[in-house]
Design a protein around this motif. Structure first.
Motif, PDB file in Angstrom:
ATOM      1  N   LYS A  19      10.096  -8.176  -4.324  1.00 33.90           N
ATOM      2  CA  LYS A  19      11.210  -7.221  -4.325  1.00 33.90           C
ATOM      3  C   LYS A  19      12.344  -7.707  -5.225  1.00 33.90           C
ATOM      4  O   LYS A  19      12.927  -6.915  -5.984  1.00 33.90           O
ATOM      5  CB  LYS A  19      11.724  -7.025  -2.893  1.00 33.90           C
ATOM      6  CG  LYS A  19      12.861  -6.024  -2.773  1.00 33.90           C
ATOM      7  CD  LYS A  19      12.481  -4.660  -3.335  1.00 33.90           C
ATOM      8  CE  LYS A  19      11.392  -3.986  -2.509  1.00 33.90           C
ATOM      9  NZ  LYS A  19      11.121  -2.605  -2.984  1.00 33.90           N
ATOM     10  N   GLU A  22      11.351  -7.119  -8.752  1.00 32.51           N
ATOM     11  CA  GLU A  22      11.449  -5.692  -9.083  1.00 32.51           C
ATOM     12  C   GLU A  22      12.876  -5.341  -9.502  1.00 32.51           C
ATOM     13  O   GLU A  22      13.086  -4.624 -10.488  1.00 32.51           O
ATOM     14  CB  GLU A  22      11.028  -4.847  -7.889  1.00 32.51           C
ATOM     15  CG  GLU A  22       9.526  -4.847  -7.616  1.00 32.51           C
ATOM     16  CD  GLU A  22       9.181  -4.002  -6.402  1.00 32.51           C
ATOM     17  OE1 GLU A  22      10.079  -3.278  -5.896  1.00 32.51           O
ATOM     18  OE2 GLU A  22       8.017  -4.071  -5.954  1.00 32.51           O
ATOM     19  N   LEU A  34       7.041   0.567 -12.798  1.00 36.34           N
ATOM     20  CA  LEU A  34       6.547  -0.645 -12.152  1.00 36.34           C
ATOM     21  C   LEU A  34       5.551  -0.298 -11.056  1.00 36.34           C
ATOM     22  O   LEU A  34       5.837   0.486 -10.156  1.00 36.34           O
ATOM     23  CB  LEU A  34       7.725  -1.426 -11.556  1.00 36.34           C
ATOM     24  CG  LEU A  34       7.416  -2.795 -10.973  1.00 36.34           C
ATOM     25  CD1 LEU A  34       6.946  -3.753 -12.068  1.00 36.34           C
ATOM     26  CD2 LEU A  34       8.653  -3.359 -10.278  1.00 36.34           C
ATOM     27  N   HIS A  36       2.717  -2.289  -8.289  1.00 30.25           N
ATOM     28  CA  HIS A  36       2.515  -3.625  -7.741  1.00 30.25           C
ATOM     29  C   HIS A  36       1.345  -3.647  -6.773  1.00 30.25           C
ATOM     30  O   HIS A  36       0.941  -2.620  -6.222  1.00 30.25           O
ATOM     31  CB  HIS A  36       3.786  -4.139  -7.057  1.00 30.25           C
ATOM     32  CG  HIS A  36       4.243  -3.312  -5.888  1.00 30.25           C
ATOM     33  ND1 HIS A  36       3.688  -3.400  -4.635  1.00 30.25           N
ATOM     34  CD2 HIS A  36       5.212  -2.375  -5.801  1.00 30.25           C
ATOM     35  CE1 HIS A  36       4.289  -2.562  -3.821  1.00 30.25           C
ATOM     36  NE2 HIS A  36       5.223  -1.923  -4.492  1.00 30.25           N
TER      37      HIS A  36
END
Length: 230
Positions: A19, A22, A34, A36
């Motif tokens: 996180k 990000e 993005l 993940h």
């Protein structure tokens, strides 16, 4: 290497670190897309039938559940050989970094770096540069180790074709892949690569990537390229 609009795949199983990364990535590139994943099955699903243009970059945790040692990197390089891979790891010993570059990683970013250093590393990577931990950059033969960054940085100019070949070498692509992309023969690729390594005074692909990192160079910072069709 990568434009302002890009699609990055972040592969890491630590939610807090993921996180935080990000936020850093989206701050550096507001238009970035993005995706993940956090485990092997998710990674396999993300890369199933992947095309070269699907991801501009993969940020890969070296130690992923379901993989041992360097298997995660080997897997990504096998199923998505066209996609640049940056390794993320809390380990930054010279042997590990060198092994990752040997397997085709274009950069290695240490998770243990202070936030400011991590931010700088990500800026380098997203800007098309090569980042490797400072602790790994002193490796090589004695003559190579003894050179300083100022030895060769000034006045280094590559031809357009040499830059194209070098860019793909940094991305971990083989001579055959480079030849196919550029529409030239394997032998021509080898000649360009030999000449580039001579310019940088290194003897292997791995040393070439390390040398770019040592100088803090991005591919586009190598001078005004001359146009070449060969």
């Amino acid at each position: 290497m990568i434009g302002a609009r890009m699609h990055v795949l972040l592969v890491d199983d630590h939610p807090i670190f993921r996180k935080g990364l990000e936020f850093l990535l989206l701050d550096l590139r507001p238009g970035l897309t993005l995706s993940h994943c956090s485990q092997r099955q998710e990674l396999e699903a993300c890369l199933a039938g992947v095309r070269p243009q699907t991801y501009d970059l993969v940020l890969l945790d070296l130690r992923m559940p379901g993989f041992e040692a360097l298997q995660a990197l080997e897997y990504v390089r096998t199923v998505a050989p066209e996609t640049p891979v940056v390794v993320l790891s809390g380990e930054e010993d010279a042997g590990t970094v060198r092994a990752c570059v040997d397997l085709g990683a274009c950069s290695f970013v240490s998770k243990s770096a202070p936030p400011a250093h991590l931010l700088q590393a990500l800026e380098q990577v997203l800007g098309g540069g090569v980042h490797l931990p400072a602790s790994s950059l002193g490796n090589g033969d004695a003559a190579w180790r003894s050179r300083t960054a100022a030895d060769q940085v000034g006045g280094l100019v590559l031809t357009g074709r040499q830059v194209e070949v070098l860019r793909r070498v940094v991305q971990g692509k083989t001579n055959k892949m480079i030849a196919r992309e550029l529409g030239i023969s394997d032998g021509t690729v080898k000649t360009h690569l030999t000449n580039v390594m001579a310019l940088f005074e290194v003897g292997t692909r791995t040393q070439l990537v390390f040398e770019l990192a040592r100088r803090g160079l991005s591919i586009d910072a190598l001078g005004e390229p001359e146009t070449s069709a060969y």
